[in-house]
Design a protein around this motif. Structure first.
Motif, PDB file in Angstrom:
ATOM      1  N   ASP A  90       0.849  -1.190   0.000  1.00 33.25           N
ATOM      2  CA  ASP A  90       0.000   0.000   0.000  1.00 33.25           C
ATOM      3  C   ASP A  90       0.883   1.238   0.000  1.00 33.25           C
ATOM      4  OD1 ASP A  90      -2.134  -1.714   2.332  1.00 33.25           O
ATOM      5  OD2 ASP A  90      -2.264  -1.630   0.143  1.00 33.25           O
ATOM      6  N   LEU A  91       0.688   2.095  -0.976  1.00 31.58           N
ATOM      7  CA  LEU A  91       1.537   3.274  -1.097  1.00 31.58           C
ATOM      8  C   LEU A  91       1.185   4.316  -0.045  1.00 31.58           C
ATOM      9  CD1 LEU A  91       1.717   3.792  -4.963  1.00 31.58           C
ATOM     10  CD2 LEU A  91       3.235   2.481  -3.464  1.00 31.58           C
ATOM     11  N   GLU A  92       2.203   4.947   0.497  1.00 28.93           N
ATOM     12  CA  GLU A  92       2.022   6.025   1.456  1.00 28.93           C
ATOM     13  C   GLU A  92       1.641   7.305   0.710  1.00 28.93           C
ATOM     14  OE1 GLU A  92       5.681   6.255   3.590  1.00 28.93           O
ATOM     15  OE2 GLU A  92       5.627   4.136   4.173  1.00 28.93           O
ATOM     16  N   PRO A  93       1.099   8.291   1.432  1.00 24.02           N
ATOM     17  CA  PRO A  93       0.705   9.540   0.758  1.00 24.02           C
ATOM     18  C   PRO A  93       1.823  10.172  -0.072  1.00 24.02           C
ATOM     19  CG  PRO A  93      -0.199   9.489   2.966  1.00 24.02           C
ATOM     20  CD  PRO A  93       0.697   8.284   2.855  1.00 24.02           C
ATOM     21  N   ASP A  94       3.046  10.197   0.467  1.00 26.75           N
ATOM     22  CA  ASP A  94       4.156  10.817  -0.265  1.00 26.75           C
ATOM     23  C   ASP A  94       4.547  10.034  -1.514  1.00 26.75           C
ATOM     24  OD1 ASP A  94       4.388  12.986   1.376  1.00 26.75           O
ATOM     25  OD2 ASP A  94       6.059  12.194   2.555  1.00 26.75           O
ATOM     26  N   GLN A  95       4.078   8.796  -1.647  1.00 27.15           N
ATOM     27  CA  GLN A  95       4.405   7.970  -2.807  1.00 27.15           C
ATOM     28  C   GLN A  95       3.341   8.032  -3.897  1.00 27.15           C
ATOM     29  OE1 GLN A  95       5.114   4.263  -0.404  1.00 27.15           O
ATOM     30  NE2 GLN A  95       7.015   4.215  -1.582  1.00 27.15           N
ATOM     31  N   GLN A  96       2.319   8.838  -3.691  1.00 23.63           N
ATOM     32  CA  GLN A  96       1.214   8.943  -4.633  1.00 23.63           C
ATOM     33  C   GLN A  96       1.290  10.277  -5.375  1.00 23.63           C
ATOM     34  OE1 GLN A  96      -2.588   7.842  -2.744  1.00 23.63           O
ATOM     35  NE2 GLN A  96      -1.385   6.876  -1.115  1.00 23.63           N
ATOM     36  N   ARG A 134      -0.413  11.971  -7.530  1.00 19.70           N
ATOM     37  CA  ARG A 134      -1.555  12.882  -7.625  1.00 19.70           C
ATOM     38  C   ARG A 134      -1.743  13.696  -6.353  1.00 19.70           C
ATOM     39  NH1 ARG A 134      -6.297   9.342 -10.712  1.00 19.70           N
ATOM     40  NH2 ARG A 134      -5.203   9.118 -12.711  1.00 19.70           N
ATOM     41  N   ARG A 135      -1.373  13.137  -5.227  1.00 17.08           N
ATOM     42  CA  ARG A 135      -1.512  13.888  -3.984  1.00 17.08           C
ATOM     43  C   ARG A 135      -0.597  15.099  -3.948  1.00 17.08           C
ATOM     44  NH1 ARG A 135      -3.166  10.654   1.396  1.00 17.08           N
ATOM     45  NH2 ARG A 135      -4.567   9.105   0.491  1.00 17.08           N
ATOM     46  N   TRP A 136       0.540  14.987  -4.595  1.00 20.33           N
ATOM     47  CA  TRP A 136       1.482  16.106  -4.608  1.00 20.33           C
ATOM     48  C   TRP A 136       0.950  17.295  -5.397  1.00 20.33           C
ATOM     49  CZ3 TRP A 136       5.622  16.863  -1.662  1.00 20.33           C
ATOM     50  CH2 TRP A 136       6.192  15.750  -1.027  1.00 20.33           C
ATOM     51  N   ASP A 137      -0.016  17.069  -6.275  1.00 20.29           N
ATOM     52  CA  ASP A 137      -0.548  18.158  -7.087  1.00 20.29           C
ATOM     53  C   ASP A 137      -1.093  19.298  -6.239  1.00 20.29           C
ATOM     54  OD1 ASP A 137       0.087  16.726  -9.344  1.00 20.29           O
ATOM     55  OD2 ASP A 137      -1.966  16.111  -9.807  1.00 20.29           O
ATOM     56  N   ASP A 138      -1.548  19.000  -5.036  1.00 18.84           N
ATOM     57  CA  ASP A 138      -2.144  20.013  -4.166  1.00 18.84           C
ATOM     58  C   ASP A 138      -1.141  20.681  -3.238  1.00 18.84           C
ATOM     59  OD1 ASP A 138      -4.697  19.444  -5.217  1.00 18.84           O
ATOM     60  OD2 ASP A 138      -4.997  17.818  -3.773  1.00 18.84           O
ATOM     61  N   TYR A 139       0.138  20.346  -3.364  1.00 13.88           N
ATOM     62  CA  TYR A 139       1.135  20.850  -2.415  1.00 13.88           C
ATOM     63  C   TYR A 139       2.236  21.673  -3.078  1.00 13.88           C
ATOM     64  CZ  TYR A 139      -0.975  17.778   1.055  1.00 13.88           C
ATOM     65  OH  TYR A 139      -1.864  17.185   1.909  1.00 13.88           O
ATOM     66  N   ALA A 178       3.518  18.768   2.710  1.00 16.96           N
ATOM     67  CA  ALA A 178       3.658  17.557   1.894  1.00 16.96           C
ATOM     68  C   ALA A 178       2.550  16.590   2.296  1.00 16.96           C
ATOM     69  CB  ALA A 178       5.031  16.920   2.105  1.00 16.96           C
ATOM     70  N   PRO A 179       2.174  15.674   1.400  1.00 15.65           N
ATOM     71  CA  PRO A 179       1.101  14.729   1.734  1.00 15.65           C
ATOM     72  C   PRO A 179       1.363  13.933   3.005  1.00 15.65           C
ATOM     73  CG  PRO A 179       1.588  14.638  -0.605  1.00 15.65           C
ATOM     74  CD  PRO A 179       2.638  15.521   0.012  1.00 15.65           C
ATOM     75  N   GLY A 180       2.609  13.509   3.202  1.00 16.37           N
ATOM     76  CA  GLY A 180       2.939  12.740   4.387  1.00 16.37           C
ATOM     77  C   GLY A 180       2.817  13.552   5.660  1.00 16.37           C
ATOM     78  N   MET A 181       3.178  14.840   5.596  1.00 19.96           N
ATOM     79  CA  MET A 181       3.048  15.696   6.768  1.00 19.96           C
ATOM     80  C   MET A 181       1.584  15.908   7.119  1.00 19.96           C
ATOM     81  SD  MET A 181       5.957  16.479   8.111  1.00 19.96           S
ATOM     82  CE  MET A 181       5.564  17.917   9.105  1.00 19.96           C
ATOM     83  N   THR A 182       0.743  16.064   6.108  1.00 16.88           N
ATOM     84  CA  THR A 182      -0.692  16.203   6.362  1.00 16.88           C
ATOM     85  C   THR A 182      -1.241  14.953   7.019  1.00 16.88           C
ATOM     86  OG1 THR A 182      -1.014  17.746   4.527  1.00 16.88           O
ATOM     87  CG2 THR A 182      -2.946  16.535   5.284  1.00 16.88           C
TER      88      THR A 182
END
Length: 279
Positions: free
Chosen positions: A10-16, A18-23, A229-233
């Motif tokens: 399962d990928l972590e937020p920082d590995q996705q 599309r999630r980075w698009d908002d950061y 970053a997604p992981g920090m969120t």
């Protein structure tokens, strides 16, 4: 290191991507200045000839790529986040720098063999689901004799931002639930980072430590921007209803130790460099 050890389920937020698009904007404002310190060391380790063609894999908002272009090199920057790539293009256009920015999976590069003089990745490939494949792709597209440089995190306790946030959370919650090792820390030990290079066919990598500072105008400014970053969120959201209290405790801790003006938090990383062989 086996292929199984280099991938995650399962990928972590920082590995996705599309999630980075908002950061994009927040990452560039808060975190890129820190990564640029690491990028400076990485560029020096590349030992480039003038006007080299360099690939930046997992380029983020383009800090390293733009710096390479400022130094007169031909640069191709790739990232799997479309918004990150758009930002690189905008920054290059605004500054008149020549950077080719492409949306691309760094694990499947769309370039011919031996297309580049050198390549680097600043905290990028280490997040790939298959980091071995990402580095193997760099080895494939860099010419024999060319250099490849990666930067990865090392001892978490040497990353003051994470340490202060953890201390703040403990002061509020008393205990913290156990968390699996984040993907970005898979290579925090020198031997494992060395093994990553070896698994990608770069057995003679040189590993050194580099340090940098995350600088903020104030503790309050940083506390308001921790979700860079997604992981920090995801980390902050994990505190649930106590998130605001943890953030306030983080600010209070920093102000009590460092005052209410500009602050700097140290960080340490490994820099790994290797030369592509002719075989």
């Amino acid at each position: 290191m086996s292929r199984a050890e280099s991938t995650t389920g399962d990928l972590e937020p920082d590995q996705q991507p599309r999630r980075w698009d908002d950061y994009v904007a927040l990452y560039e404002e808060v975190f890129e200045p820190l990564t640029q310190c690491f990028a400076g060391s990485a560029i020096a380790a590349l030992a480039l000839e003038p006007q080299s063609h360099v690939l930046d894999s997992g380029a983020g908002t383009g800090g390293a790529a733009l710096e390479l272009a400022r130094r007169g090199h031909r640069v191709t920057a790739i990232d799997a986040s479309t918004a990150m790539v758009a930002r690189i293009k905008d920054r290059a256009s605004a500054t008149g720098l020549m950077v080719e920015a492409l949306t691309m999976d760094g694990q499947n590069l769309g370039f011919s063999d031996a297309s580049f003089h050198a390549a680097l990745s600043i905290l990028g490939i280490i997040l790939f689901p298959d980091a071995v494949r990402g580095l193997s792709e760099l080895r494939r597209v860099v010419r024999p004799g060319g250099r490849i440089v990666l930067v990865t995190w090392t001892a978490p306790e040497a990353y003051e931002l994470a340490g202060e946030l953890r201390a703040a959370a403990l002061s509020v919650l008393g205990t913290l639930p156990p968390r699996p090792l984040p993907a970005q820390l898979r290579f925090r030990e020198r031997e494992k980072f060395q093994a990553l290079f070896a698994a990608a066919g770069l057995a003679t990598a040189e590993i050194s430590e580099v340090t940098a500072k995350l600088v903020a105008p104030s503790a309050g400014w940083l506390a308001e921007r921790l979700s860079f970053a997604p992981g920090m969120t995801a980390l902050l959201d994990g505190f649930g209803t106590a998130t605001a209290e943890v953030t306030a405790a983080f600010r209070t801790r920093l102000e009590s130790m460092r005052g209410s003006q500009a602050i700097s938090l140290s960080a340490r990383a490994y820099l790994g460099s290797a030369t592509v062989s002719g075989s």
